[in-house]
Design an enzyme around this catalytic site. Sequence first.
Site, PDB file in Angstrom:
ATOM      1  CG  ASP A 192       6.791  -3.438  -5.202  1.00  0.00           C
ATOM      2  OD1 ASP A 192       6.495  -4.108  -5.363  1.00  0.00           O
ATOM      3  OD2 ASP A 192       5.920  -2.522  -4.741  1.00  0.00           O
ATOM      4  CG  ASP A 200      -2.012  -7.130  -3.724  1.00  0.00           C
ATOM      5  OD1 ASP A 200      -0.820  -7.119  -2.850  1.00  0.00           O
ATOM      6  OD2 ASP A 200      -2.063  -7.513  -4.119  1.00  0.00           O
TER       7      ASP A 200
END
Length: 251
Positions: A130, A11
């Site tokens: 998500d 990330d």
Amino acid sequence: MLTKRIIPCLDVKDGKTVKGVNFENLRDAGDPVELGALYSQQGADELVFLDITATLEKRGTLVQLVRKVAANINIPFTIGGGISSIEDVSACLNAGADKVSINSSAVKDPDLIDRLARTFGSQCIVVAIDTRLTNGVNLVHTHGGTKPTAIETVAWAKEVQERGAGEILLTSMDHDGTKAGFDCALLSTISHTLTIPIIASGGAGKMEHFVDVFTHGAADAALAASIFHFKEIEIPVLKHWLKDQGIPVRV
């Protein structure tokens, strides 16, 4: 039986690898180029690079950084963050990606999945989802998890498969960074509903969680970040242990 894949995730924010809990309180986890090279050497099956603020900041993916990571690895490489057009995908593939991951842009314009699958082939297109449990229902979230939608997660997973996605990267925001285990119930539902591979993300904390996600969760691949970045579990140790538990992995 197909081997199960172990996938470290980078990330990236401001050129640095970061990691948080439930998508918040990010901390520095190291240089993405160095981490990518390390995971490639350790036997990771693939690498995922997510430019986590590209959509929020309304900009494209950090293509130069992607190119540097790609030059230092020899495993399949997926890039996500800020990808919203055929041109964006071309830029990522030209920079060394094997696949691209789209999320917010797919929710905004579902036809984008069809267009990208037709242009580049389904094998190149990963749709990231998500999801967070809201009033007892799993709902899709966009913009790095900051914007809830009214879209039900399982229904969206079915739709993206029908539109030509080759894989789904499913992240449970409730489990993300908690190290309490993957959302195996949701993963199992989606895995048994769809025919395309499901990458599980969110919640890895110990080696037993990987057995759970491959058996109870029926996932095809498991993605993790902090446990690898901070060397709590090393990939070669994990893979040999999984093999001893009867999980088919490449070692």
